[in-house]
Design an enzyme around this catalytic site. Sequence first.
Site, short mmCIF file in Angstrom:
data_model
loop_
_atom_site.label_atom_id
_atom_site.label_comp_id
_atom_site.label_asym_id
_atom_site.label_seq_id
_atom_site.Cartn_x
_atom_site.Cartn_y
_atom_site.Cartn_z
N SER A 130 0.90 -0.48 0.46
CA SER A 130 0.23 0.40 0.63
C SER A 130 1.11 1.36 0.08
O SER A 130 2.05 1.10 0.83
CB SER A 130 -0.59 -0.02 1.41
OG SER A 130 -1.28 1.23 1.00
N LYS A 184 -4.26 -6.75 3.68
CA LYS A 184 -4.57 -5.75 2.73
C LYS A 184 -5.61 -4.99 2.72
O LYS A 184 -6.11 -4.16 2.78
CB LYS A 184 -3.63 -5.54 2.21
CG LYS A 184 -3.68 -4.93 0.45
CD LYS A 184 -2.87 -3.19 0.41
CE LYS A 184 -2.47 -2.28 -0.34
NZ LYS A 184 -3.54 -2.39 -1.20
N HIS A 187 -7.16 -3.63 5.23
CA HIS A 187 -6.34 -2.36 5.20
C HIS A 187 -7.47 -1.12 4.12
O HIS A 187 -8.21 -0.01 4.50
CB HIS A 187 -5.28 -2.23 4.42
CG HIS A 187 -4.47 -1.26 4.19
ND1 HIS A 187 -4.81 -0.59 2.84
CD2 HIS A 187 -3.67 -0.16 4.68
CE1 HIS A 187 -4.11 1.08 2.91
NE2 HIS A 187 -3.34 0.88 3.78
N ASN A 188 -7.63 -1.41 2.60
CA ASN A 188 -8.46 -0.43 1.95
C ASN A 188 -9.98 -0.62 3.03
O ASN A 188 -10.77 0.49 2.23
CB ASN A 188 -8.57 -1.54 0.95
CG ASN A 188 -6.97 -1.50 -0.24
OD1 ASN A 188 -6.51 -1.53 0.67
ND2 ASN A 188 -7.45 -1.76 -1.63
N GLU A 191 -9.91 2.33 4.69
CA GLU A 191 -9.30 3.51 3.60
C GLU A 191 -10.66 4.13 3.31
O GLU A 191 -10.87 5.49 3.28
CB GLU A 191 -8.36 2.35 2.79
CG GLU A 191 -7.99 3.39 1.64
CD GLU A 191 -7.55 3.17 0.43
OE1 GLU A 191 -6.75 2.80 1.45
OE2 GLU A 191 -7.72 3.43 -0.85
N LYS A 262 -13.14 -0.49 -7.41
CA LYS A 262 -12.47 -1.68 -7.60
C LYS A 262 -12.35 -2.98 -6.76
O LYS A 262 -11.56 -3.91 -7.57
CB LYS A 262 -10.41 -1.35 -8.11
CG LYS A 262 -9.87 -0.57 -9.17
CD LYS A 262 -8.06 -0.62 -9.28
CE LYS A 262 -7.71 0.81 -10.10
NZ LYS A 262 -5.92 0.61 -10.09
N ARG A 446 -38.91 -15.73 15.95
CA ARG A 446 -38.06 -16.25 15.25
C ARG A 446 -38.62 -17.88 15.15
O ARG A 446 -39.28 -18.53 14.88
CB ARG A 446 -36.77 -16.94 15.33
CG ARG A 446 -36.09 -15.08 14.79
CD ARG A 446 -34.51 -15.27 14.35
NE ARG A 446 -33.68 -16.78 14.34
CZ ARG A 446 -33.34 -17.93 14.34
NH1 ARG A 446 -33.13 -17.71 15.99
NH2 ARG A 446 -32.64 -18.42 13.92
#
Length: 475
Positions: A130, A184, A187-188, A191, A262, A446
Site C-alpha cells: 500500500s 491488505k 486496510h483498503n 481506507e 476496484k 423466530r
Amino acid sequence: MAQARIGLIGLGVMGANLSLNIAEKGFPIAVYNRTGSVTDDYVASAGDLAQQLFPAKTLEDLVASLSTPRAIIIMVQAGAAVDSVIDSLTPLLDKGDMIIDAGNANFHDTRRREAELSKLGLNFIGMGVSGGEEGARHGPSIMVGGDKKSFEVIRDILEAISAKHHGTPCADHFGPDGAGHFVKTVHNGIEYADMQMIAEVYGVLRDGAGRSAADIGKLFETWDKGQLQSYLVEISGKVLQTIDEKSGQPIVDIIVDKAGQKGTGRWTAIEALSLGQSPSTIEAAVAARSWSSVKDTRIAGEALFAELEPEKGAAKISDDDLEKALLAAKIIAYDQGLNLLSAASDEYDWNLDLASCAEVWREGCIIRSTMLDEMASAVREGLPQGNLIFSPRFAQRLVEGSSALRRVVASAALQGLPVPAFAAALAYFDTMRQGRGTTDLVQGQRDFFGAHGFVRIDTGETDQHGPWASDIAHS
Ligand code: NAP
C-alpha cells in the site's frame, strides 16, 4: 553472467516504482513486462539506477538472470492476469523457487495459488503493498502472507524498501497463505470508511453550512496538525484547495460525483458477512460509492422530492463537533476492522498479530496516521472484550466524541444530509453499550414462526419455546 537477486514482472504504475525502489536500495533486479516497449522506456528513464536493472525481453531471460533459489514478484492486474503469468512462469522454475504476488489479490485466490504451487514444490507469497505510486517508489507499507521461511529469504529486501516508523520497517509477515492479502484487503476497507467519513464532513459543511471548498480545505489542513493527523485528511485539504486551471473553479467542483471502486472495499464487506461480522462503517462506505454511481437516479430523485423542506430544529454543527465526530467515527471504524481481522484469524488459523497490523499501517500506506501508533499500543496492552472502543486509551475519547457524533448525525438527518458512515458508526457504538438489546423480540419472532428456540434469562435453559405453537394450532 551477473545475477539479479530478485525479479519483477509487470512494469505498470506499481511495478515500475517498486522495482526502482528495490534497485535504489542496492538489490540487483531483473525486470520483465509483457509489452516490451514499456521495458525499454522504463530502463531509458531509470538514470543511474539502470546499472542495477536486468531488463528481460522474455520470461526465459528473466528466469535465467536470477540467482537461485529464485524470487520473482508479480505486479500485474489482480485476477486472471496473475494466473496467466503464473502458468507461463511455473514450467521455467525449479523446486524451491518463490513467486510473490504483490497485487491486490483476493485472499481466496492467494490460498488457492499457494496450495497449487506447493504441490509443484514452489513457494508462494501473497503480499499486499500500500502507498500508491509514491509509496511504491519511496517506501510502501508491506503486508506479507505465506510460508515464513520464504519471507525470511526476501525479508532484507522488503524491510529495506518499506516505509519506516522511527526506523522500524513497515513490513511484516502476518501468517500463512492469504493472511497478508487479507490484511491488505481490510486496510483498503478501512481506507474506504476513512475517505467516506471525511467526505461526509465535507458534505455537511458544503450543503449544510454553505462553506466554500477552499474554506473546508483549510479546516482539514488545521485538523491535520491535531489528533486527526493523517494522510487522508492532509490530501483532502489539498484537493479542496486546488483550483482547476481550465475553469478557474475549485477542482472538486468540476469532478463528477461518481466514485470508482476496484473491489477491495466490497471484498472486505463480503468476507466480513461470511465470517458473521458486520463492519458497518466499511459497508456504509461501499454503499455510498455504489449509490454515487447512479447519478441519473439521484438527479431524478432530487427533482421528485424537491418540495421536501429540511425539518426544523436542526442545530448548527460546529467545526469542533465535526472534528470530534470524525475522530470518534474513525476509532469505531478501526474497531470494526480489527474485529474482522480477528475473526478471519480464528477462521483460517492465521494467528494474526493485530498490533503488528496497526504498526505496519503507521507509515507508507494510504491510511497512515498518528493515531495508528496509539492503536497499536492499545492492542499490545490488551483490548477489553477484544474491542478497541473499550480500550482505556480510546474509551474516554469516545465519551466526548460520541456526543459530538450524535449531534452531527441528528443535525444532518434533520437537514436531509446523508451521513451513512457516521450514522453507522453511531448505531454500532450505541449497540455496543446497550447491555439489553432488542433481539429478545427477534428471537421471540423466530420461535413463533419457525420454532427456532431461545435461551431463558432466568434459568439459562436453552432451546426453549413459547406457548404460541398451540395458539396457532388452536386459532
Ligand atoms: P497498471 O499500471 O495498470 O499496470 C498493469 C501491469 O500489468 C502492466 O505492466 C501490464 O502489462 C501488466 N499485465 C496486465 N495483464 C497482464 C497479463 N495478462 N500478462 C502479463 N502482464 C499483464 O497496474 P498497477 O496500478 O501497477 O497495479 C498492479 C497491481 O497493484 C494491481 O493488483 C493493483 O490493484 C495493485 N495496487 C495498485 C495500487 C495503485 O495505487 N495503482 C496500489 C496498491 C496496489 P502491459 O504493459 O503489457 O499491459
